[in-house]
Design an enzyme around this catalytic site. Structure first.
Site, mmCIF file in Angstrom:
data_model
loop_
_atom_site.group_PDB
_atom_site.id
_atom_site.type_symbol
_atom_site.label_atom_id
_atom_site.label_comp_id
_atom_site.label_asym_id
_atom_site.label_seq_id
_atom_site.Cartn_x
_atom_site.Cartn_y
_atom_site.Cartn_z
ATOM 1 C CB SER A 84 -0.891 0.008 1.239
ATOM 2 O OG SER A 84 -0.066 -0.154 2.389
ATOM 3 N N GLY A 85 2.017 1.184 -0.683
ATOM 4 C CA GLY A 85 2.856 2.377 -0.807
ATOM 5 C C GLY A 85 2.305 3.267 -1.915
ATOM 6 C CG ASN A 86 3.866 6.912 -4.845
ATOM 7 O OD1 ASN A 86 4.558 7.132 -5.829
ATOM 8 N ND2 ASN A 86 2.891 7.737 -4.506
ATOM 9 N N GLY A 88 1.312 0.908 -4.791
ATOM 10 C CA GLY A 88 0.250 0.038 -4.287
ATOM 11 C C GLY A 88 -1.071 0.783 -4.163
ATOM 12 C CB ALA A 226 2.948 5.658 -8.157
ATOM 13 C CE LYS A 277 11.997 1.042 -13.568
ATOM 14 N NZ LYS A 277 11.245 2.101 -12.948
ATOM 15 N NE ARG A 342 9.927 5.714 -5.302
ATOM 16 C CZ ARG A 342 9.142 4.776 -4.776
ATOM 17 N NH1 ARG A 342 9.613 3.947 -3.875
ATOM 18 N NH2 ARG A 342 7.891 4.652 -5.119
ATOM 19 C CE LYS A 369 11.579 1.146 3.472
ATOM 20 N NZ LYS A 369 12.211 1.895 4.548
ATOM 21 C CD GLN A 371 12.593 -1.022 -4.716
ATOM 22 O OE1 GLN A 371 13.217 -2.068 -4.614
ATOM 23 N NE2 GLN A 371 11.763 -0.591 -3.774
HETATM 24 N N1 LIG Z 1 6.071 4.338 -7.001
HETATM 25 C C1 LIG Z 1 6.156 4.133 -8.297
HETATM 26 O O1 LIG Z 1 6.075 5.065 -9.089
HETATM 27 C C2 LIG Z 1 6.297 2.741 -8.803
HETATM 28 C C3 LIG Z 1 5.925 2.475 -10.097
HETATM 29 C C4 LIG Z 1 6.054 1.180 -10.586
HETATM 30 C C5 LIG Z 1 6.560 0.183 -9.754
HETATM 31 N N2 LIG Z 1 6.915 0.474 -8.467
HETATM 32 C C6 LIG Z 1 7.411 -0.638 -7.647
HETATM 33 O O2 LIG Z 1 6.385 -1.022 -6.740
HETATM 34 C C7 LIG Z 1 6.968 -1.567 -5.548
HETATM 35 C C8 LIG Z 1 6.330 -0.901 -4.350
HETATM 36 O O3 LIG Z 1 6.583 0.473 -4.394
HETATM 37 P P1 LIG Z 1 5.623 1.557 -3.777
HETATM 38 O O4 LIG Z 1 5.909 2.804 -4.529
HETATM 39 O O5 LIG Z 1 4.225 1.102 -3.714
HETATM 40 O O6 LIG Z 1 6.147 1.619 -2.259
HETATM 41 P P2 LIG Z 1 6.791 2.884 -1.496
HETATM 42 O O7 LIG Z 1 8.256 2.894 -1.670
HETATM 43 O O8 LIG Z 1 6.003 4.103 -1.832
HETATM 44 O O9 LIG Z 1 6.459 2.592 0.026
HETATM 45 C C9 LIG Z 1 7.130 1.716 0.848
HETATM 46 C C10 LIG Z 1 6.129 0.698 1.334
HETATM 47 O O10 LIG Z 1 6.818 -0.278 2.109
HETATM 48 C C11 LIG Z 1 6.090 -0.513 3.289
HETATM 49 N N3 LIG Z 1 7.005 -0.994 4.319
HETATM 50 C C12 LIG Z 1 7.861 -0.286 5.081
HETATM 51 N N4 LIG Z 1 8.505 -1.121 5.921
HETATM 52 C C13 LIG Z 1 8.042 -2.365 5.661
HETATM 53 C C14 LIG Z 1 8.321 -3.652 6.195
HETATM 54 N N5 LIG Z 1 9.213 -3.835 7.152
HETATM 55 N N6 LIG Z 1 7.665 -4.712 5.673
HETATM 56 C C15 LIG Z 1 6.787 -4.554 4.678
HETATM 57 N N7 LIG Z 1 6.462 -3.361 4.145
HETATM 58 C C16 LIG Z 1 7.090 -2.290 4.633
HETATM 59 C C17 LIG Z 1 5.464 0.813 3.602
HETATM 60 O O11 LIG Z 1 4.368 0.665 4.451
HETATM 61 C C18 LIG Z 1 5.053 1.281 2.231
HETATM 62 O O12 LIG Z 1 3.802 0.765 1.892
HETATM 63 C C19 LIG Z 1 8.469 -1.343 -5.690
HETATM 64 O O13 LIG Z 1 9.073 -2.523 -6.144
HETATM 65 C C20 LIG Z 1 8.587 -0.289 -6.771
HETATM 66 O O14 LIG Z 1 9.795 -0.379 -7.476
HETATM 67 C C21 LIG Z 1 6.770 1.720 -7.978
#
Ligand SMILES: NC(=O)c1ccc[n+]([C@@H]2O[C@H](COP(=O)([O-])OP(=O)(O)OC[C@H]3O[C@@H](n4cnc5c(N)ncnc54)[C@H](O)[C@@H]3O)[C@@H](O)[C@H]2O)c1
Length: 422
Positions: A84-86, A88, A226, A277, A342, A369, A371
Site C-alpha cells: 500500500s505504498g505509492n 500500491g 505512480a 532500468k 525517485r 524505498k 530500488q
Molecule cells: N512508485 C512508483 O512510481 C512505482 C511504479 C512502478 C513500480 N513500483 C514498484 O512497486 C513496488 C512498491 O513500491 P511503492 O511505490 O508502492 O512503495 P513505497 O516505496 O512508496 O512505500 C514503501 C512501502 O513499504 C512498506 N514498508 C515499510 N517497511 C516495511 C516492512 N518492514 N515490511 C513490509 N512493508 C514495509 C510501507 O508501508 C510502504 O507501503 C516497488 O518494487 C517499486 O519499485 C513503484
C-alpha cells in the site's frame, strides 16, 4: 403464445432498465460485450429472474460466450493487494473501480497495509474512514470498496488473486506468512521492481513468490510513475504472463482508458526490464547532479539499454527477444525513470552532497524505498561471480559509486570507455 408475450414483456423491461441505467450514467453491456457493470447486471438479472434475489445470491453467475447467456458456476474472485505504498495505493484506485465493473471479481478488495502511526492514528483506520492513504498517496481518494487490513494473514484470507506491490526486500518474509493461507487455484501478479540473488544465480522476485507460494505468477511493468497513474494521465504498461488465460484476467482487472495494457508471454524479460532500468536511472541522476545535459542523458539511456539487453540475454532462463524491450516495460519505462522518479532524484542529490544513499533515502522519500542502488548491488554480485564486471561498466559504476566510495565524476569516465565505443 403466452410464452412469447411473457418473453416480449421481459425484453421490454430489460430495454427500459438499460435506458434508465444509461440516464443514470451507468454503463450497460451492449450485445456481445464481455462484462456488464455490476449494478446494471444485478438489476438486469432481477428483471430476468422475476425475483428480488440476484443470480449471485442464488450462487450462480452469468457469463457470456459469443453473446449467448450461459450459467458460469464460478464464484467471483476475491482480490488482495499486498502492499500500500505509492504504487500500491495508485493500483488500488484502479482495481477498486474495475472490480465493480466486472462479474469476474468480488466487489470488495483487501489491501494489506504495513501498519504505521500517523499523528497518533493508525494508517489503516485513516484509510478505512477517510479513504485516502495520507502518507503514500496524499490527495487521492481510494474507492470505498478497498479495505485496508493490517494483518497479512487476514488480508489474504479467501483471496484467489494476489497483487504483490511492496519494496522487494520484504517479499520473502511476507510470502512465508502468506503460504499457509493459499488455496488451490490462487494466482498472483507482481508489480515489484527488483531482483534477488539465489545459489544458482539470478532470482527474479516472481521466482521467489512462485517458489514460496507454489502459484502461477505474472508480472506488470511499465512507464508508470505512480502519481501520474493516480492522476489518470494516459500511459501504457506491459503484463508478462506465461499463462495466456491469466494475462486475460489481469488485463480485465487492471486496464482503464488511461492505463493501456499489452500482454506478452516473455514474463522474465518484462520483469528484468523493470528491475534493471532503476540502475540506469541512478546513473542518469548522477549526470544531472554533475551538471551534464540532455545529450549525456540520452547516451546514458542508450548505453543502459544495451547493458539491459545483454544482461537479460545472459541471465534469463527463458527466451529474450529484442521486441520486448520496445514495449512499455522496456525503453518507455527507461526513459520515464531517467527523467522522473525517485531513483534519479536521489542520485542527483547524491552527486551534489556528501550524504550517503541511506541518509538521502530517509531525508527525501518520506518512508518510500529506493530500488536502484540495491538492484545494482544484486547485479554486481552476479557479474563478479561470472567475471563480467568489465562488460557492464555502467551497472558496475553505479554500484561502486553508491557503495564503494568511487567518485561520482568517475561515472563519466565509465561512459567514455564503454565497450560499445571500442
Ligand atoms: N512508485 C512508483 O512510481 C512505482 C511504479 C512502478 C513500480 N513500483 C514498484 O512497486 C513496488 C512498491 O513500491 P511503492 O511505490 O508502492 O512503495 P513505497 O516505496 O512508496 O512505500 C514503501 C512501502 O513499504 C512498506 N514498508 C515499510 N517497511 C516495511 C516492512 N518492514 N515490511 C513490509 N512493508 C514495509 C510501507 O508501508 C510502504 O507501503 C516497488 O518494487 C517499486 O519499485 C513503484
Amino acid at each position: 403464445m403466452l410464452k412469447a408475450s411473457v418473453s416480449h414483456v421481459l425484453r421490454r423491461l430489460v430495454v427500459c432498465y438499460r435506458e434508465g441505467a444509461k440516464a443514470r450514467g451507468v454503463a450497460v453491456a451492449s450485445e456481445g460485450r464481455a462484462e456488464p457493470r455490476l449494478e446494471a447486471r444485478r438489476a438486469e438479472e432481477e428483471v430476468l429472474t422475476g425475483e428480488g434475489k440476484t443470480q449471485e445470491q442464488h450462487g450462480v453467475q452469468f457469463g457470456r460466450t459469443g453473446g449467448t447467456r450461459t450459467h458460469r458456476k464460478m464464484p467471483p474472485k476475491k482480490i488482495c493487494i499486498v502492499g500500500s505504498g505509492n504504487w500500491g495505493s495508485s493500483i488500488a484506485k484502479i482495481i477498486g473501480h474495475n472490480v465493480k465493473a466486472s462479474n469476474r471479481f468480488d466487489p470488495y478488495v483487501n489491501m494489506w497495509v504495513y501498519e504505521e502511526m500517523i499523528d497518533g492514528k493508525k494508517l489503516t483506520e485513516i484509510i478505512n474512514t477517510e479513504h485516502e492513504n495520507v502518507k503514500y498517496l496524499p490527495g487521492h481518494k481510494l474507492p470505498r470498496n478497498v479495505v485496508a487490513v493490517p494483518e497479512i494473514t487476514e488480508a489474504v484470507k479467501g483471496a484467489k488473486i494476489l497483487v504483490f506491490v511492496i519494496p522487494h526486500q520484504f517479499i520473502a518474509k511476507l510470502c512465508d506468512q502468506i503460504k499457509p493461507h493459499i488455496t488451490e487455484g490462487t494466482i498472483g501478479i507482481s508489480l515489484i521492481k527488483g531482483i534477488d540473488e539465489g545459489p544458482e544465480g539470478l532470482k527474479l522476485i516472481s521466482d521467489i513468490i512462485r517458489e514460496k507460494l507454489e502459484i502461477e505468477v505474472s508480472v506488470l511493468m511499465g512507464a508508470n510513475i505512480a502519481n501520474e497513474v493516480a492522476d489518470e494521465k494516459f500511459c501504457e504498461t506491459t503484463i508478462g504472463a506465461k499463462n495466456e488465460a491469466n494475462g486475460v484476467i489481469f488485463k480485465e482487472l487492471l486496464q482503464t482508458p488511461n492505463f493501456r495494457i499489452t500482454v506478452v508471454q516473455e514474463s522474465d524479460t518484462v520483469e528484468l526490464c523493470g528491475a534493471l532500468k532503476n540502475i540506469v536511472a541512478v546513473g542518469a541522476g548522477f549526470c544531472d547532479g554533475l551538471g551534464f545535459g540532455d545529450n549525456t542523458k540520452a547516451a546514458v539511456i542508450r548505453l543502459g539499454l544495451m547493458e539491459m539487453v545483454a544482461f537479460a540475454k545472459l541471465f534469463c532462463k527463458g527466451e529474450v527477444s529484442s521486441t520486448t524491450f520496445l514495449e512499455s516495460c522496456g525503453v518507455a519505462d527507461l526513459i520515464t525513470t531517467c527523467y522522473g522518479g525517485r531513483n534519479r532524484k536521489v542520485a542527483e542529490a547524491f552527486a551534489k552532497t556528501s550524504k550517503s544513499i541511506t541518509e538521502l533515502e530517509e531525508e527525501m522519500l518520506n518512508g518510500q524505498k529506493l530500488q536502484g542502488p540495491q538492484t545494482s548491488a544484486e547485479v554486481y554480485k552476479l557479474l563478479q561471480k561470472r567475471d563480467m564486471v568489465n562488460k557492464f561498466p555502467l551497472f558496475s559504476a553505479v554500484y561502486q559509486i553508491c557503495f564503494e566510495g568511487k567518485e561520482v565524476k568517475e561515472f563519466i569516465t565509465c561512459l567514455q570507455n564503454h565497450p560499445e565505443h571500442m
